[in-house]
Design a protein around this motif. Structure first.
Motif, PDB file in Angstrom:
ATOM      1  N   GLU A 110      23.609  43.459 -76.633  1.00 19.94           N
ATOM      2  CA  GLU A 110      22.236  42.932 -76.593  1.00 19.94           C
ATOM      3  C   GLU A 110      21.438  43.426 -77.802  1.00 19.94           C
ATOM      4  O   GLU A 110      20.701  42.679 -78.449  1.00 19.94           O
ATOM      5  N   GLU A 115      15.896  40.298 -75.823  1.00 21.66           N
ATOM      6  CA  GLU A 115      17.218  40.941 -75.984  1.00 21.66           C
ATOM      7  C   GLU A 115      17.058  42.467 -75.997  1.00 21.66           C
ATOM      8  O   GLU A 115      17.867  43.196 -75.420  1.00 21.66           O
ATOM      9  N   LYS A 156      32.544  49.404 -78.402  1.00 20.76           N
ATOM     10  CA  LYS A 156      32.497  48.061 -78.980  1.00 20.76           C
ATOM     11  C   LYS A 156      31.161  47.386 -78.660  1.00 20.76           C
ATOM     12  O   LYS A 156      30.374  47.895 -77.886  1.00 20.76           O
ATOM     13  N   ASP A 208      24.201  32.293 -76.099  1.00 19.54           N
ATOM     14  CA  ASP A 208      23.481  32.573 -74.848  1.00 19.54           C
ATOM     15  C   ASP A 208      24.031  31.713 -73.720  1.00 19.54           C
ATOM     16  O   ASP A 208      24.062  32.130 -72.562  1.00 19.54           O
ATOM     17  N   ALA A 218      26.951  33.570 -72.623  1.00 19.31           N
ATOM     18  CA  ALA A 218      26.487  34.794 -71.934  1.00 19.31           C
ATOM     19  C   ALA A 218      26.005  34.450 -70.523  1.00 19.31           C
ATOM     20  O   ALA A 218      26.252  35.201 -69.574  1.00 19.31           O
ATOM     21  N   ASN A 269      28.903  34.061 -68.142  1.00 23.28           N
ATOM     22  CA  ASN A 269      29.460  35.388 -67.827  1.00 23.28           C
ATOM     23  C   ASN A 269      28.498  36.178 -66.943  1.00 23.28           C
ATOM     24  O   ASN A 269      28.894  36.785 -65.938  1.00 23.28           O
ATOM     25  N   TYR A 290      23.843  47.430 -61.952  1.00 22.50           N
ATOM     26  CA  TYR A 290      24.326  46.405 -62.906  1.00 22.50           C
ATOM     27  C   TYR A 290      23.996  45.009 -62.365  1.00 22.50           C
ATOM     28  O   TYR A 290      23.481  44.160 -63.088  1.00 22.50           O
ATOM     29  N   MET A 337      34.144  35.008 -76.964  1.00 20.08           N
ATOM     30  CA  MET A 337      33.283  36.008 -76.303  1.00 20.08           C
ATOM     31  C   MET A 337      33.824  36.399 -74.934  1.00 20.08           C
ATOM     32  O   MET A 337      33.603  37.505 -74.448  1.00 20.08           O
ATOM     33  N   ASN A 364      43.873  43.842 -70.672  1.00 22.80           N
ATOM     34  CA  ASN A 364      44.352  45.121 -70.114  1.00 22.80           C
ATOM     35  C   ASN A 364      43.358  45.727 -69.126  1.00 22.80           C
ATOM     36  O   ASN A 364      43.539  46.825 -68.632  1.00 22.80           O
ATOM     37  N   SER A 399      41.343  43.456 -66.846  1.00 17.18           N
ATOM     38  CA  SER A 399      40.869  42.520 -65.806  1.00 17.18           C
ATOM     39  C   SER A 399      41.345  42.832 -64.401  1.00 17.18           C
ATOM     40  O   SER A 399      40.569  42.717 -63.442  1.00 17.18           O
ATOM     41  N   PHE A 405      40.133  37.054 -83.777  1.00 17.16           N
ATOM     42  CA  PHE A 405      39.392  37.788 -82.739  1.00 17.16           C
ATOM     43  C   PHE A 405      39.605  39.285 -82.890  1.00 17.16           C
ATOM     44  O   PHE A 405      38.659  40.071 -83.006  1.00 17.16           O
TER      45      PHE A 405
HETATM   46  N1  3HC Z   1      33.963  41.354 -78.285  1.00 12.76           N
HETATM   47  C1  3HC Z   1      34.356  42.645 -78.431  1.00 12.76           C
HETATM   48  N2  3HC Z   1      35.298  43.222 -77.626  1.00 12.76           N
HETATM   49  C2  3HC Z   1      35.839  42.454 -76.661  1.00 12.76           C
HETATM   50  C3  3HC Z   1      35.462  41.119 -76.449  1.00 12.76           C
HETATM   51  C4  3HC Z   1      34.482  40.572 -77.321  1.00 12.76           C
HETATM   52  N3  3HC Z   1      34.085  39.318 -77.196  1.00 12.76           N
HETATM   53  N4  3HC Z   1      36.177  40.640 -75.395  1.00 12.76           N
HETATM   54  C5  3HC Z   1      36.973  41.647 -74.979  1.00 12.76           C
HETATM   55  N5  3HC Z   1      36.766  42.727 -75.740  1.00 12.76           N
HETATM   56  C6  3HC Z   1      37.460  44.022 -75.637  1.00 12.76           C
HETATM   57  C7  3HC Z   1      37.176  44.700 -74.313  1.00 12.76           C
HETATM   58  O1  3HC Z   1      35.997  45.491 -74.419  1.00 12.76           O
HETATM   59  C8  3HC Z   1      38.436  45.541 -74.163  1.00 12.76           C
HETATM   60  O2  3HC Z   1      38.358  46.632 -75.056  1.00 12.76           O
HETATM   61  P1  3HC Z   1      38.043  48.124 -74.496  1.00 12.76           P
HETATM   62  O3  3HC Z   1      39.046  48.371 -73.417  1.00 12.76           O
HETATM   63  O4  3HC Z   1      38.184  49.008 -75.687  1.00 12.76           O
HETATM   64  O5  3HC Z   1      36.628  48.048 -73.981  1.00 12.76           O
HETATM   65  C9  3HC Z   1      39.523  44.645 -74.741  1.00 12.76           C
HETATM   66  O6  3HC Z   1      38.859  43.750 -75.643  1.00 12.76           O
HETATM   67  C10 3HC Z   1      40.286  43.892 -73.684  1.00 12.76           C
HETATM   68  O7  3HC Z   1      39.419  42.929 -73.145  1.00 12.76           O
HETATM   69  P2  3HC Z   1      39.361  42.694 -71.562  1.00 12.76           P
HETATM   70  O8  3HC Z   1      38.944  41.307 -71.342  1.00 12.76           O
HETATM   71  O9  3HC Z   1      40.650  43.162 -70.955  1.00 12.76           O
HETATM   72  O10 3HC Z   1      38.200  43.721 -71.182  1.00 12.76           O
HETATM   73  P3  3HC Z   1      37.047  43.525 -70.095  1.00 12.76           P
HETATM   74  O11 3HC Z   1      37.651  43.403 -68.742  1.00 12.76           O
HETATM   75  O12 3HC Z   1      36.055  44.563 -70.341  1.00 12.76           O
HETATM   76  O13 3HC Z   1      36.395  42.064 -70.422  1.00 12.76           O
HETATM   77  C11 3HC Z   1      34.323  41.247 -71.265  1.00 12.76           C
HETATM   78  C12 3HC Z   1      35.679  41.857 -71.624  1.00 12.76           C
HETATM   79  C13 3HC Z   1      34.568  39.841 -70.689  1.00 12.76           C
HETATM   80  C14 3HC Z   1      33.465  41.164 -72.513  1.00 12.76           C
HETATM   81  C15 3HC Z   1      33.681  42.138 -70.193  1.00 12.76           C
HETATM   82  O14 3HC Z   1      33.624  43.437 -70.696  1.00 12.76           O
HETATM   83  C16 3HC Z   1      32.280  41.685 -69.810  1.00 12.76           C
HETATM   84  O15 3HC Z   1      32.118  40.753 -69.040  1.00 12.76           O
HETATM   85  N6  3HC Z   1      31.264  42.394 -70.331  1.00 12.76           N
HETATM   86  C17 3HC Z   1      29.885  42.109 -69.933  1.00 12.76           C
HETATM   87  C18 3HC Z   1      29.313  40.947 -70.719  1.00 12.76           C
HETATM   88  C19 3HC Z   1      29.172  41.284 -72.181  1.00 12.76           C
HETATM   89  O16 3HC Z   1      29.377  42.362 -72.631  1.00 12.76           O
HETATM   90  N7  3HC Z   1      28.794  40.280 -72.946  1.00 12.76           N
HETATM   91  C20 3HC Z   1      28.659  40.486 -74.383  1.00 12.76           C
HETATM   92  C21 3HC Z   1      27.693  39.502 -74.920  1.00 12.76           C
HETATM   93  S1  3HC Z   1      26.061  39.920 -74.437  1.00 12.76           S
HETATM   94  C22 3HC Z   1      25.210  38.660 -75.050  1.00 12.76           C
HETATM   95  O17 3HC Z   1      25.761  37.696 -75.468  1.00 12.76           O
HETATM   96  C23 3HC Z   1      23.742  38.771 -75.044  1.00 12.76           C
HETATM   97  C24 3HC Z   1      23.052  37.466 -75.075  1.00 12.76           C
HETATM   98  O18 3HC Z   1      21.725  37.677 -74.706  1.00 12.76           O
HETATM   99  C25 3HC Z   1      23.104  36.835 -76.414  1.00 12.76           C
END
Ligand code: 3HC
Length: 308
Positions: free
Chosen positions: A41, A71, A102, A125, A128, A131, A143, A193, A202, A204, A263
């Motif tokens: 964010e 944001e 990250k 967005d 986002a 998600n 959360y 994203m 790894n 999920s 990616f």
């Molecule tokens: N960017 C960076 N890293 C990413 C990624 C991305 N798009 N997608 C996955 N990864 C990373 C994960 O963090 C994980 O690394 P880590 O173990 O070192 O943390 C690895 O890649 C494996 O990915 P997984 O899918 O197995 O990991 P998760 O179960 O954590 O899923 C996720 C990834 C879907 C991003 C989840 O963490 C999630 O839903 N997070 C919450 C939402 C979020 O963070 N959104 C980011 C955008 S916020 C946004 O857009 C704001 C808006 O207002 C503009």
């Protein structure tokens, strides 16, 4: 038979609260995901903030200012919710600035034209929202409540972005080309994203078992694609994927292969803007130290007055 109160609450879809017993792995998984969400964010303010002084009208400047400010607020809610798990803000900021934590890959792409600001609102967005609407049902109480508040503001973000793109798509040929160019550059990074394919994720399986994630990466990605392609077609823009086709049998769009090499390059720091984003964050954080000190001094003074 559940082995613990924690398991019983998860099975019954009850929220886990900060003072509840929880497995260490659940806590650390949440700290990782929530802090990275918060970082996203805050870092996400940079590509858009870059256009505030160049917005094409006072109205668009006001809208963009409001969005970027939102944001910052989203980052604040998420950092505060994450602190309930026992990590400090200082630790989270250090992890971001040292690269240990990250943030979303999408924010390492440059915003080259005003159409990019529309594409970010519409696509980033938009992704986002897909998600975060799902994350409203996440098992961790703070959360989930942060997501409910954030989702209300996110829909304004998506609509204002789509309005920018629609305006350009209905404009001169040059403006329509700007909108198409932005879609070409932001489409694939937006569907990235949602993270790696479920089979390659790894994290999920545990996330779904603990009901931190309520839907898988691929399922959320598919929902976003199904929703967004008609929005592009409605305004005469072409999604840059030659393999995109509606599948009558599955009732979803089939789409092309994601470039996972790109990616992981971006996630691992080799994107176009990774270095710039962290340098800017460090500079802003250091320059803002006096504000943090003043706020702490003020609150301590107020507290001492109350106690005296
Ligand atoms: N960017 C960076 N890293 C990413 C990624 C991305 N798009 N997608 C996955 N990864 C990373 C994960 O963090 C994980 O690394 P880590 O173990 O070192 O943390 C690895 O890649 C494996 O990915 P997984 O899918 O197995 O990991 P998760 O179960 O954590 O899923 C996720 C990834 C879907 C991003 C989840 O963490 C999630 O839903 N997070 C919450 C939402 C979020 O963070 N959104 C980011 C955008 S916020 C946004 O857009 C704001 C808006 O207002 C503009």
């Amino acid at each position: 038979m559940p082995n613990s109160i924690f398991e019983d609450k998860i099975n019954k879809d009850l929220k886990i609260e900060p003072r509840d017993e929880m497995p260490d792995g659940y806590r650390s998984h949440l700290i990782r995901q929530m802090s990275q969400h918060a970082h996203s964010e805050i870092i996400g303010m940079q590509p858009e903030g870059n256009w505030i002084t160049r917005a094409p009208s006072l109205r668009s400047k006001m809208i963009l200012l409001a969005k970027v400010q939102d944001e910052a607020g989203h980052g604040l809610y998420l950092y505060s919710a994450c602190e309930t798990l026992g990590i400090t803000r200082k630790q989270m900021i250090e992890e971001l600035q040292t690269g240990k934590a990250k943030y979303s890959s999408i924010f390492n792409y440059p915003t080259l034209t005003w159409a990019d600001i529309g594409a970010i609102g519409w696509l980033v967005d938009g992704a986002a929202i897909v998600n975060q609407v799902s994350l409203q049902k996440t098992s961790y109480g703070p959360y989930s409540r942060a997501m409910i508040k954030i989702c209300k503001e996110e829909s304004f973000h998506q609509r204002q972005g789509y309005e920018i793109i629609c305006t350009l798509a209905k404009g001169t040929d040059e403006q329509k080309q700007m909108a198409q160019d932005a879609l070409n550059r932001w489409w694939w990074p937006s569907i990235m994203m949602f993270g790696p394919h479920d089979k390659d994720s790894n994290r999920s399986e545990k996330a779904l078992n603990w009901k931190i994630k309520r839907e898988s990466n691929d399922s959320l990605r598919q929902s976003f694609i199904d929703k967004t392609v008609p929005q592009a077609e409605l305004i005469g823009l072409k999604v840059p994927d030659d393999k995109l086709i509606w599948n009558e049998k599955t009732n979803h769009y089939d789409f092309g292969d994601i470039d996972w090499e790109e990616f992981w390059n971006v996630v691992n720091g080799k994107g176009l803007c990774n270095k710039e984003r962290i340098e800017h964050h460090k500079k802003a954080h250091n320059e803002g130290e006096w504000v943090r000190k003043a706020a702490v001094a003020y609150s301590e003074k107020k507290l001492n007055k109350k106690v005296a």
